[in-house]
Design a protein around this motif. Structure first.
Motif, PDB file in Angstrom:
ATOM      1  N   THR A 130       0.836  -1.199   0.000  1.00  0.00           N
ATOM      2  CA  THR A 130       0.000   0.000   0.000  1.00  0.00           C
ATOM      3  C   THR A 130       0.867   1.244   0.000  1.00  0.00           C
ATOM      4  O   THR A 130       2.024   1.204   0.382  1.00  0.00           O
ATOM      5  CB  THR A 130      -0.889   0.051   1.247  1.00  0.00           C
ATOM      6  OG1 THR A 130      -0.057  -0.060   2.397  1.00  0.00           O
ATOM      7  CG2 THR A 130      -1.881  -1.079   1.233  1.00  0.00           C
ATOM      8  N   SER A 149      -9.626   9.265  -9.862  1.00  0.00           N
ATOM      9  CA  SER A 149     -10.912   8.702  -9.472  1.00  0.00           C
ATOM     10  C   SER A 149     -11.419   7.734 -10.530  1.00  0.00           C
ATOM     11  O   SER A 149     -12.075   6.740 -10.210  1.00  0.00           O
ATOM     12  CB  SER A 149     -11.926   9.806  -9.198  1.00  0.00           C
ATOM     13  OG  SER A 149     -12.241  10.456 -10.392  1.00  0.00           O
ATOM     14  N   CYS A 203      -9.740   4.542  -9.851  1.00  0.00           N
ATOM     15  CA  CYS A 203     -10.334   3.893  -8.675  1.00  0.00           C
ATOM     16  C   CYS A 203     -11.611   3.174  -9.055  1.00  0.00           C
ATOM     17  O   CYS A 203     -11.873   2.056  -8.621  1.00  0.00           O
ATOM     18  CB  CYS A 203     -10.652   4.937  -7.599  1.00  0.00           C
ATOM     19  SG  CYS A 203      -9.282   5.277  -6.535  1.00  0.00           S
ATOM     20  N   LYS A 216      -8.684   0.810  -2.399  1.00  0.00           N
ATOM     21  CA  LYS A 216      -8.390   1.338  -1.078  1.00  0.00           C
ATOM     22  C   LYS A 216      -7.853   0.220  -0.216  1.00  0.00           C
ATOM     23  O   LYS A 216      -8.438  -0.857  -0.154  1.00  0.00           O
ATOM     24  CB  LYS A 216      -9.688   1.860  -0.464  1.00  0.00           C
ATOM     25  CG  LYS A 216      -9.495   3.133   0.282  1.00  0.00           C
ATOM     26  CD  LYS A 216     -10.822   3.819   0.501  1.00  0.00           C
ATOM     27  CE  LYS A 216     -10.665   4.945   1.453  1.00  0.00           C
ATOM     28  NZ  LYS A 216     -10.287   4.768   2.756  1.00  0.00           N
ATOM     29  N   THR A 239      -6.385   1.958   6.357  1.00  0.00           N
ATOM     30  CA  THR A 239      -5.836   3.231   6.821  1.00  0.00           C
ATOM     31  C   THR A 239      -4.486   3.036   7.485  1.00  0.00           C
ATOM     32  O   THR A 239      -4.196   1.989   8.047  1.00  0.00           O
ATOM     33  CB  THR A 239      -6.769   3.884   7.841  1.00  0.00           C
ATOM     34  OG1 THR A 239      -7.011   2.922   8.855  1.00  0.00           O
ATOM     35  CG2 THR A 239      -8.067   4.278   7.194  1.00  0.00           C
ATOM     36  N   SER A 256      -5.850   7.394   4.470  1.00  0.00           N
ATOM     37  CA  SER A 256      -6.108   6.127   3.795  1.00  0.00           C
ATOM     38  C   SER A 256      -4.976   5.814   2.842  1.00  0.00           C
ATOM     39  O   SER A 256      -4.353   6.708   2.274  1.00  0.00           O
ATOM     40  CB  SER A 256      -7.434   6.204   3.047  1.00  0.00           C
ATOM     41  OG  SER A 256      -7.441   7.344   2.250  1.00  0.00           O
ATOM     42  N   ARG A 257      -4.742   4.545   2.671  1.00  0.00           N
ATOM     43  CA  ARG A 257      -3.702   4.105   1.770  1.00  0.00           C
ATOM     44  C   ARG A 257      -4.327   3.328   0.612  1.00  0.00           C
ATOM     45  O   ARG A 257      -5.409   2.795   0.735  1.00  0.00           O
ATOM     46  CB  ARG A 257      -2.723   3.211   2.523  1.00  0.00           C
ATOM     47  CG  ARG A 257      -1.949   3.961   3.598  1.00  0.00           C
ATOM     48  CD  ARG A 257      -1.132   3.005   4.418  1.00  0.00           C
ATOM     49  NE  ARG A 257       0.029   2.537   3.713  1.00  0.00           N
ATOM     50  CZ  ARG A 257       1.218   3.121   3.783  1.00  0.00           C
ATOM     51  NH1 ARG A 257       1.387   4.191   4.504  1.00  0.00           N
ATOM     52  NH2 ARG A 257       2.247   2.630   3.123  1.00  0.00           N
ATOM     53  N   TYR A 258      -3.581   3.265  -0.482  1.00  0.00           N
ATOM     54  CA  TYR A 258      -4.122   2.633  -1.676  1.00  0.00           C
ATOM     55  C   TYR A 258      -3.201   1.534  -2.153  1.00  0.00           C
ATOM     56  O   TYR A 258      -2.057   1.441  -1.769  1.00  0.00           O
ATOM     57  CB  TYR A 258      -4.309   3.667  -2.792  1.00  0.00           C
ATOM     58  CG  TYR A 258      -5.305   4.731  -2.424  1.00  0.00           C
ATOM     59  CD1 TYR A 258      -4.910   5.857  -1.731  1.00  0.00           C
ATOM     60  CD2 TYR A 258      -6.652   4.567  -2.738  1.00  0.00           C
ATOM     61  CE1 TYR A 258      -5.823   6.808  -1.371  1.00  0.00           C
ATOM     62  CE2 TYR A 258      -7.561   5.525  -2.388  1.00  0.00           C
ATOM     63  CZ  TYR A 258      -7.148   6.639  -1.700  1.00  0.00           C
ATOM     64  OH  TYR A 258      -8.058   7.583  -1.336  1.00  0.00           O
ATOM     65  N   ASN A 283      -8.590  -5.666   1.795  1.00  0.00           N
ATOM     66  CA  ASN A 283      -8.919  -5.098   0.477  1.00  0.00           C
ATOM     67  C   ASN A 283      -7.935  -5.480  -0.603  1.00  0.00           C
ATOM     68  O   ASN A 283      -7.488  -4.653  -1.377  1.00  0.00           O
ATOM     69  CB  ASN A 283      -8.975  -3.572   0.565  1.00  0.00           C
ATOM     70  CG  ASN A 283     -10.253  -3.147   1.236  1.00  0.00           C
ATOM     71  OD1 ASN A 283     -11.265  -3.792   1.061  1.00  0.00           O
ATOM     72  ND2 ASN A 283     -10.182  -2.109   2.006  1.00  0.00           N
TER      73      ASN A 283
END
Lengths: 387, 434
Positions: A289, A338, A341, A348, A351, A358-360, B381
């Protein structure tokens, strides 16, 4: 609120049935029935307060006390997967078994213009494709494409094959079948089909993929804007590389090269073992992430590098010159983000425990990232971290 | 509808409507003097005649007839004391929210007395209305019966409704009976102190019936009446065959299997309904086969059925997962399964080896069927390939499923039973391979 509206439905049903004169009669009445059908019940289990809703729906017959109303529940899962804490009324189960091969054969033969031809086709392909999947939707798409290929040599000759013809057709199809079985779920996109039609018109050499070729294409089948492509590459790098390496990789334009050169040592046993372990870890843990700021920083670094390269080349006006250099690439980055996403290219990932941001995580495979990088002439392998 | 229906079809319709009419079935089993029916009737009629308040809990597992017995009692009492009893029904599933419940009470009281109910009324208005009605009813010597189904759901949260109801009964001059029904046998333990003090601790237990009672019930339901519209010979033969069947050992076995799982009357009625629907209309008589088919359709081995519907690739994935578990890998994901699959392919040269994207789709199918599931609950996730998975069927079920599978590749079966490992070990011993 759900319950209130349901109560209204119940009461209106009562009123309606009284209006149409379907009162309960003592003897075996032959009145009209009203059926309420609930499809896809298994999705209710993911809702909020699912146990309450499910127990209420199953009890609806008893709550209504109206023999004119019948309830039918359709579900993909068996009744024992509907766990409820205090149990509930169980509806009478009726099981629909999967289609067997013979059933599938009959189903596919229906509505065919040419039953004999299609049946010879099915004799060849059905058994093997059933080993992969027995789902009718998936098989029908697959058969449609394969049947086109099967009929190719027949154009011009009559449509009813005899034994001789059948074996010839089979030989024609055979090499494609084995490789196409690995693409059973491939559905051609509209763009690909269009390009196929235009293939003869456009003189350019395109590495077009057809069913059964078994060749991995170099192009990606869908359209992405240049900045979106760079963003995708940045997410891939951010997920793959550890954060501590960023400074070293991106400090100067050719930073990637030097790093790799320094690290190249003779492959010893322990390093091979380490490499295997690293690969194993990659398979198990998956992509890492990253916070949003890191992604944007990498993006900016990459685009500034390529912008300088582009400026050198962009002496003359070129056709695609809509993005005028670095500024053009940076615009609308958040919009592109976006979009990515929504397309599940970035997801996502929870966190950060330290500061709650938040991390991705990127979900792109290495193959795909390399393809995208190649389409914008970005030297991705230089930037990848390899132990 | 043709006028000439065979007696078989008429008999079928007759039996089906008999089975669906649950109230009459329970009246049959409520004859004994100390049955719940009589006790409940006594409590409610007491409130009517002595003009007092009462509360009682009907407890018992699902399908044991609480609702039906209550309906019978109310029906009889309404006939005995016309115009005196009004009923308000609430359900814990629908009305556990206090405001909603009060609204529903007000609405039902309004409709009983042909008053117009306003949706705009606030909760306080509704409560005051309820108190006013209770007072009026008390003065007029009429009784209100409040039925609270799924009582344990009303006992969640602050229990405001229960308190206000029971409190109103004590303070206002009212004649009310509160009847709670629940499948939790400890429902009264859930009540708060102040609610419990206002609640009389009367409990009626509804127990599942014994096997003899159920047999008696079956005889009662399935026997065709002799003085009906059916042809006399047909009725006599039908009943004779029926009674012979009841004596058969096979039938008793079927009944035992059914009752061992769930001996509540509702369950038996569902089973009867399916069995009666299976009746052979040409012969016109019930046979043991009908009951056997009904039992099989109600007690299906769901996981085995699911396995029969899988494709060969999906079975291979399951086999790989089982092997990983045998190797005591605590957590594994799709990627590890693919590694194992490749490993098997390299060692044993299986003919059914497919590419990764196809296997991923097969993997998704297995998830959909709930034969496997993710080990983490929505955490992390990650995409599908990285999340830990686990098998939802036991190895015994898997082996059984493979045996029953039509055209199961022999290699797959041997893989599961470990025969291949033994063969390989033997060959290593003999030094044919290394």
């Amino acid at each position: 609120m759900l319950r209130e509206s349901l109560m209204e439905v119940i009461n209106s049903l009562r009123v309606n049935s009284k209006k149409s004169g379907l009162k309960e009669s003592g003897e075996q009445g032959i009145g009209g029935m009203v059926y309420i059908i609930f499809d896809n019940m298994e999705l209710v289990r993911d809702w909020d307060k699912d146990s309450v809703i499910i127990s209420m729906l199953f009890k609806l017959y008893d709550i209504l006390k109206m023999p004119e109303v019948g309830l039918i529940f359709i579900s993909n899962n068996s009744p024992d997967t509907y766990h409820l804490n205090t149990g509930s009324v169980e509806p009478i189960p009726i099981h629909f078994p999967e289609y067997r091969e013979d059933d599938l054969y009959q189903i596919f033969l229906r509505n065919q213009r040419d039953p004999k031809l299609y049946s010879s086709f099915l004799d060849v392909v059905l058994k093997d494709s059933c080993k992969i999947t027995r789902c009718i939707d998936e098989l029908s798409t697959y058969f449609r494409l394969l049947f086109e290929k099967y009929c190719e040599p027949l154009s011009g000759i009559g449509r009813v094959p005899n034994q001789d013809m059948k074996s010839k057709l089979y030989m024609h199809l055979k090499p494609h079948v084995t490789s196409s079985l690995n693409e059973v779920f491939w559905v051609p996109s509209c763009l690909a089909l269009e390009l196929k039609e235009n293939k003869e018109k456009v003189g350019k050499k395109r590495n077009m993929r057809r069913l059964g070729d078994g060749v991995v294409p170099d192009d990606i089948d869908f359209h992405m804007s240049v900045s979106a492509k760079y963003l995708l590459i940045s997410t891939f790098l951010a997920s793959r590389n550890p954060a501590t390496l960023d400074a070293a990789l991106f400090d100067s334009a050719g930073g990637g090269d030097n790093t790799n050169r320094k690290r190249r040592r003779k492959a010893s046993e322990t390093s091979i073992q380490q490499k295997e372990n690293a690969e194993q870890e990659l398979l198990m843990k998956g992509p890492g992430t990253f916070p949003l700021e890191r992604l944007l920083a990498i993006f900016q670094c990459i685009t500034s590098v390529t912008a300088s390269v582009l400026e050198e080349e962009q002496q003359e006006v070129d056709v695609l010159g809509t993005e005028g250099g670095a500024n053009g690439l940076m615009s609308d980055v958040l919009l592109q983000l976006s979009t990515l996403c929504n397309a599940n290219i970035i997801i996502k990932g929870g966190t950060c425990p330290l500061d709650g941001t938040s991390r991705y995580r990127s979900t792109v495979s290495e193959e795909m990232a390399l393809k995208v990088a190649r389409s914008v002439n970005f030297p991705l392998p230089k930037y990848l971290y390899r132990k | 509808m043709d006028g000439k229906q065979t007696p078989a079809i008429e008999a079928l319709t007759h039996l089906r409507s008999k089975i669906c009419n649950r109230n009459s079935i329970f009246s049959f089993s409520s004859d004994a003097p100390d049955s719940n029916y009589n006790k409940l009737k006594f409590i409610v009629s007491n409130s009517v005649t002595e003009a007092c308040n009462n509360s009682v809990l009907l407890l018992g597992s699902r399908g044991c007839g609480q609702v039906e017995v209550l309906d019978l009692v109310l029906e009889d009492l309404k006939a005995e004391y016309p115009e005196i009893i009004s009923v308000v029904r609430l359900d814990g599933v629908l009305h556990s929210d206090d405001n909603c419940a009060i609204k529903e009470i007000a609405k039902q009281l309004c409709s009983e007395n042909q008053l117009l109910f306003s949706k705009m009324a606030s909760s306080d208005d509704n409560t005051q209305f309820m108190m006013a009605v209770l007072r009026e009813y008390g003065l007029a010597h009429k009784t209100v019966v409040f039925i609270l189904d799924e009582f344990d759901l009303f006992a969640q949260g602050k229990q405001r409704l229960l308190y206000s109801l029971l409190d109103a009964m004590q303070s206002v001059s009212s004649q009310a009976v509160v009847i709670g029904m629940s499948c939790r046998l400890d429902a009264d333990q859930l009540l708060e102190k102040r609610v419990r003090s206002r609640f009389s601790h009367r409990k009626l237990l509804f127990l599942p019936s014994s096997k003899e009672d159920i047999l008696r019930l079956l005889k009662h339901i399935l026997t065709l009446p002799e003085d009906s519209m059916f042809p006399r010979d047909y009725v006599i033969t039908f009943n004779k065959k029926l009674h012979n069947m009841f004596e058969e050992a096979k039938f008793k076995e079927i009944l035992d299997t059914l009752l061992d799982a769930d001996s509540s009357v509702h369950h038996v009625l569902n089973f009867l309904f399916v069995a009666v629907c299976n009746m052979n209309l040409e012969s016109g008589y019930l046979s043991v086969e009908n009951f056997k088919t009904a039992l099989l359709s109600i007690q299906r081995p769901y996981k085995l059925d699911s396995l029969q519907g899988c494709s060969v690739l999906e079975l291979y994935i399951l086999a790989c997962m089982k092997r990983l578990e045998d190797k005591e890998q605590n957590s594994y994901n799709f990627n590890s399964v693919m590694t194992e699959y490749k490993h098997i392919h390299d060692s044993y040269r299986i003919s059914d080896y497919y590419a990764r994207n196809v296997s991923l789709r097969a993997f998704e199918h297995l998830l959909q069927r709930e034969l496997i599931s993710f080990g983490d609950s929505r955490g992390q996730n990650q995409s599908i390939e990285f999340r830990p998975v686990k098998l939802l069927i036991s190895s015994h079920e898997l082996l059984q499923g493979l045996k029953l599978y039509r055209s199961c590749p022999a290699l797959l079966q041997k893989l599961m039973t470990g025969e291949l490992n033994k063969m390989k070990a033997h060959l290593v011993d003999v030094e044919m391979i290394d």
